[in-house]
Design a protein around this motif. Structure first.
Motif, PDB file in Angstrom:
ATOM      1  N   THR A 187       0.810  -1.169  -0.200  1.00  0.00           N
ATOM      2  CA  THR A 187      -0.715  -0.596   0.727  1.00  0.00           C
ATOM      3  C   THR A 187       0.988   1.216  -0.580  1.00  0.00           C
ATOM      4  O   THR A 187       1.502   1.390   0.887  1.00  0.00           O
ATOM      5  N   GLU A 238       2.121  -4.225   3.439  1.00  0.00           N
ATOM      6  CA  GLU A 238       0.702  -5.237   4.492  1.00  0.00           C
ATOM      7  C   GLU A 238       1.655  -6.959   4.860  1.00  0.00           C
ATOM      8  O   GLU A 238       1.405  -7.548   4.207  1.00  0.00           O
ATOM      9  N   ARG A 277      -5.308  -1.898   5.989  1.00  0.00           N
ATOM     10  CA  ARG A 277      -4.981  -1.245   5.106  1.00  0.00           C
ATOM     11  C   ARG A 277      -4.870   0.425   5.106  1.00  0.00           C
ATOM     12  O   ARG A 277      -4.284   1.032   5.096  1.00  0.00           O
TER      13      ARG A 277
END
Length: 164
Positions: free
Chosen positions: A6, A15, A149
């Motif tokens: 991300t 992640e 996220r």
């Protein structure tokens, strides 16, 4: 297992994949391994890291066995562990061999392990968590309170799973 990446500002934040527990594997030893590995991925050495365990007893049963095992295993890895539970007083947590906070403070911790939900440690609070925690912090979430996220967007390496 694939890993997602991300974008966070100008840097890419990895992640961490959702861990799984193999048959015969202790969930609490898995939490310890995931915590140590996530600290390493965030560039932190376990023996010089401080981790806050939020939630020291199961709210339904009052059992602290899984937290006691997590604390003992992290201690063996050299991680400094501090505990906090908004529902318990010092007397109720005396059986745990760990420093206990009277009021929640995330200041100067390298990471947080959420074993029970706390209103100060949710996706909505990621901005304040990222500000209080040390650079490149981690969160190991056993409660489903943190969106992985969204955490990455705040510079927090987060692992979320139902393991204990």
């Amino acid at each position: 297992m694939s890993q997602d990446h991300t974008q966070s500002g100008s840097e890419t934040v990895e992640e961490v994949p959702r861990p799984t527990i193999s048959s015969g594997e202790s969930p609490t030893s898995n939490v310890t391994a995931v915590t140590v590995n996530t600290l390493a991925r965030a560039g932190k050495h376990p023996a010089s890291s401080r981790v806050l365990v939020v939630g020291l007893r199961d709210p339904d049963t009052g059992n602290d066995a899984h937290v006691r095992t997590i604390v003992e295993c992290l201690d063996k890895e050299g991680v400094e562990v501090v505990g906090y539970d908004r529902r318990l007083d010092a007397e109720a947590t005396a059986s745990l061999d760990v420093e206990i906070q009277d009021s929640l403070s995330l200041d100067d911790f390298d990471g947080v392990i959420l074993t029970t939900p706390d209103p100060a440690c949710t996706t909505d609070e990621l901005d304040s968590m990222a500000t209080a925690l040390c650079g490149h912090p981690i969160v190991v979430d056993l409660t489903g309170s943190i969106d992985v996220r969204a955490a990455a967007e705040h510079g927090i390496t987060a692992v979320s799973y139902w393991g204990v």
